[in-house]
Scaffold this motif. Structure first.
Motif, PDB file in Angstrom:
ATOM      1  N   ASP A  28      48.787  11.382  48.351  1.00 53.50           N
ATOM      2  CA  ASP A  28      48.570  13.033  49.371  1.00 53.50           C
ATOM      3  C   ASP A  28      48.268  13.391  49.893  1.00 53.50           C
ATOM      4  OD1 ASP A  28      49.570  15.999  49.043  1.00 53.50           O
ATOM      5  OD2 ASP A  28      50.170  16.030  47.244  1.00 53.50           O
ATOM      6  N   ASP A  29      47.674  13.317  51.162  1.00 52.16           N
ATOM      7  CA  ASP A  29      47.138  14.194  51.978  1.00 52.16           C
ATOM      8  C   ASP A  29      46.562  14.988  51.843  1.00 52.16           C
ATOM      9  OD1 ASP A  29      46.502  10.774  52.712  1.00 52.16           O
ATOM     10  OD2 ASP A  29      47.817  11.407  54.396  1.00 52.16           O
ATOM     11  N   ALA A  30      47.327  15.713  52.079  1.00 48.42           N
ATOM     12  CA  ALA A  30      47.144  17.479  51.858  1.00 48.42           C
ATOM     13  C   ALA A  30      46.806  17.250  50.947  1.00 48.42           C
ATOM     14  CB  ALA A  30      48.195  18.599  51.827  1.00 48.42           C
ATOM     15  N   ALA A  31      46.898  17.500  49.260  1.00 49.40           N
ATOM     16  CA  ALA A  31      46.335  17.154  47.956  1.00 49.40           C
ATOM     17  C   ALA A  31      44.957  17.069  47.998  1.00 49.40           C
ATOM     18  CB  ALA A  31      47.139  17.157  47.058  1.00 49.40           C
ATOM     19  N   ASP A  32      44.502  15.728  49.151  1.00 47.41           N
ATOM     20  CA  ASP A  32      43.741  15.054  49.132  1.00 47.41           C
ATOM     21  C   ASP A  32      42.500  16.062  49.026  1.00 47.41           C
ATOM     22  OD1 ASP A  32      41.616  12.885  48.398  1.00 47.41           O
ATOM     23  OD2 ASP A  32      41.997  12.139  49.973  1.00 47.41           O
ATOM     24  N   ASP A  48      53.592  25.199  44.505  1.00 46.07           N
ATOM     25  CA  ASP A  48      54.184  25.816  46.710  1.00 46.07           C
ATOM     26  C   ASP A  48      53.056  26.651  47.415  1.00 46.07           C
ATOM     27  OD1 ASP A  48      53.089  28.194  45.480  1.00 46.07           O
ATOM     28  OD2 ASP A  48      55.226  29.195  44.257  1.00 46.07           O
ATOM     29  N   PRO A  49      52.953  26.913  47.867  1.00 52.24           N
ATOM     30  CA  PRO A  49      51.556  26.796  48.821  1.00 52.24           C
ATOM     31  C   PRO A  49      51.221  28.302  48.202  1.00 52.24           C
ATOM     32  CG  PRO A  49      53.549  27.120  50.434  1.00 52.24           C
ATOM     33  CD  PRO A  49      54.319  26.877  49.352  1.00 52.24           C
ATOM     34  N   ILE A  50      51.164  29.423  47.815  1.00 46.88           N
ATOM     35  CA  ILE A  50      50.245  29.842  46.947  1.00 46.88           C
ATOM     36  C   ILE A  50      49.982  29.463  45.488  1.00 46.88           C
ATOM     37  CG2 ILE A  50      50.090  32.205  45.478  1.00 46.88           C
ATOM     38  CD1 ILE A  50      52.734  32.881  46.992  1.00 46.88           C
ATOM     39  N   ASP A  51      50.476  27.972  45.047  1.00 48.58           N
ATOM     40  CA  ASP A  51      49.654  27.801  43.805  1.00 48.58           C
ATOM     41  C   ASP A  51      48.756  26.853  44.282  1.00 48.58           C
ATOM     42  OD1 ASP A  51      51.349  28.497  42.300  1.00 48.58           O
ATOM     43  OD2 ASP A  51      52.913  26.640  42.760  1.00 48.58           O
ATOM     44  N   ARG A  52      48.867  26.441  45.867  1.00 48.98           N
ATOM     45  CA  ARG A  52      48.056  25.343  45.783  1.00 48.98           C
ATOM     46  C   ARG A  52      46.554  26.267  46.361  1.00 48.98           C
ATOM     47  NH1 ARG A  52      52.492  22.736  47.062  1.00 48.98           N
ATOM     48  NH2 ARG A  52      52.846  22.860  49.225  1.00 48.98           N
ATOM     49  N   ALA A  53      46.765  27.308  46.784  1.00 49.52           N
ATOM     50  CA  ALA A  53      45.504  27.913  47.405  1.00 49.52           C
ATOM     51  C   ALA A  53      45.374  28.279  46.235  1.00 49.52           C
ATOM     52  CB  ALA A  53      46.008  29.045  48.453  1.00 49.52           C
ATOM     53  N   LEU A  54      45.877  28.902  45.084  1.00 48.68           N
ATOM     54  CA  LEU A  54      44.820  29.759  43.865  1.00 48.68           C
ATOM     55  C   LEU A  54      43.945  27.919  43.759  1.00 48.68           C
ATOM     56  CD1 LEU A  54      47.432  31.534  42.549  1.00 48.68           C
ATOM     57  CD2 LEU A  54      45.659  32.722  43.177  1.00 48.68           C
ATOM     58  N   ALA A  55      44.537  26.582  43.382  1.00 47.92           N
ATOM     59  CA  ALA A  55      44.263  25.587  43.239  1.00 47.92           C
ATOM     60  C   ALA A  55      42.996  25.353  43.545  1.00 47.92           C
ATOM     61  CB  ALA A  55      44.871  25.028  42.845  1.00 47.92           C
ATOM     62  N   GLU A  56      43.364  25.346  44.822  1.00 48.42           N
ATOM     63  CA  GLU A  56      41.671  25.779  45.881  1.00 48.42           C
ATOM     64  C   GLU A  56      40.257  25.927  45.694  1.00 48.42           C
ATOM     65  OE1 GLU A  56      40.480  24.077  50.569  1.00 48.42           O
ATOM     66  OE2 GLU A  56      42.036  24.379  49.925  1.00 48.42           O
ATOM     67  N   GLU A  57      40.748  27.588  45.564  1.00 50.44           N
ATOM     68  CA  GLU A  57      39.718  28.357  45.073  1.00 50.44           C
ATOM     69  C   GLU A  57      39.282  28.119  43.393  1.00 50.44           C
ATOM     70  OE1 GLU A  57      37.174  31.084  45.166  1.00 50.44           O
ATOM     71  OE2 GLU A  57      37.990  29.992  46.915  1.00 50.44           O
TER      72      GLU A  57
END
Length: 351
Positions: free
Chosen positions: A270-274, A183-192
């Motif tokens: 997956d452009d957003a993840a990339d 979800d968006p929270i996971d992806r924010a944590l993952a990026e950091e």
């Protein structure tokens, strides 16, 4: 854009205590009201020193990667006979994994003191191996009640192990971008987490004796594990659990080898993840960023050098197909999975 998702955060005390793990551990024991502790730690690690003032009723040092079921049963029986009321694990993912195996059937609380960047201490996931097959699951009983992070405890890791362990943590963050419950929270944590891990590993390479790089890496490993615990196991972890358990490969190194090949398959779809992964790595694409990082830190490159036989590729491919995650950016087939494994086995460059 409408946001519609459910995010679950695991309840856990997390203590960052550089150079002060012994005091922090004692405080957590008092907080839980523990009177009889089972200490799981290797004989050569810092476990006995850290637990010197604790009420240790049972010392257990038989620790093996991938947590063989028979060793888990032995540890559980010993914990029951000793009538302990908590488990303290000091070490890497194997020590934490054994503590989780004990907690899974006994319900005993765990206090984890990591000495690597494994991240298992921040998840409610367990894994055990029997007959060359690794089984995994999720259960709230295995989530450690408290985690104590002391970056000085990672200083004794050989540099090659530190890099592999850090890249294993990086895989938690990357996999969280497209895992089944992401979800968006996971992806924010993952990026950091990816940003912190990449920066920390580069710092360790540049100045192995400095604490700052190890602290940054440990912080990134925690964030990645939190994201992973919420998002679930994606393609990367399914692949690594199968080949790791099937061929008894070293855990961190296996994850380090496989990660670039999963990214090369998934990120272009997956452009957003990339974009997130590339931004965290300071590169134009996720694969380019990983290629630069792997060159910088001297990462392990092939499953062959870790001991996987070439003849095992077909067998592993079929086993992976049986446990494929839902929602992967690319449709997974026998052909593209076999090709991924063959590139990882050979150590084929990703760019």
């Amino acid at each position: 854009m409408t946001m519609r998702f459910v995010h679950v955060s695991n309840p856990q005390r997390v203590v960052f205590a550089p150079g002060d793990a012994a005091r922090a551990l004692s405080d957590e024991i008092d907080e839980l009201g523990v009177r009889r502790t089972m200490l799981i730690a290797s004989p050569s690690g810092p476990g006995d020193r850290l637990a010197r003032s604790l009420p240790v009723a049972l010392r257990h040092s038989e620790i093996t990667m991938h947590v063989p079921v028979e060793l888990a049963e032995t540890a559980r029986k010993r914990a029951t006979v000793a009538d302990v009321d908590a488990v303290v694990s000091v070490g890497g993912g194997s020590a934490t994994g054994l503590a989780k195996a004990v907690a899974l059937t006994t319900g005993l609380p765990i206090i984890a003191v990591p000495t690597t960047y494994a991240g298992s201490e921040a998840t409610d996931m367990w894994g055990m191996t029997q007959d060359a097959t690794k089984s995994t699951g999720v259960d709230p009983r295995v989530l450690p009640r408290a985690v104590i992070y002391d970056a000085t405890l990672t200083a004794s890791m050989p540099s090659d192990m530190a890099m592999a362990s850090g890249l294993n943590a990086l895989a938690h963050g990357v996999d969280s971008m497209w895992a089944p419950r992401s979800d968006p929270i996971d992806r924010a944590l993952a990026e950091e987490s990816i940003r912190s891990l990449a920066g920390g590993l580069r710092d360790i390479v540049d100045d192995p004796g400095a604490l700052s790089g190890r602290e940054r890496t440990l912080y990134g490993a925690y964030l990645a594990a939190v994201a992973f615990a919420s998002a679930g196991s994606g393609l990367h972890h399914k692949v690594c659990h199968v080949v790791g358990g099937m061929f008894n490969l070293p855990h961190a190194q296996t994850h380090a080898v496989v990660l670039p090949h999963v990214v090369a398959l998934n990120a272009p779809a997956d452009d957003a993840a990339d974009t997130r992964i590339a931004r965290a790595l300071g590169s134009s694409t996720a694969s380019d960023g990983l290629a630069d990082l792997y060159q910088r830190v001297g990462a392990p490159r092939s499953l062959a050098e870790l001991g996987m036989p070439e003849a095992g590729i077909e067998r592993a491919t079929h086993a992976i197909l049986d446990v494929m995650p839902v929602g992967n950016p690319v449709e997974l087939t026998e052909d593209n999975l076999a090709a991924l494994l063959r590139r990882a086995w050979k150590g084929t460059p990703i760019t």
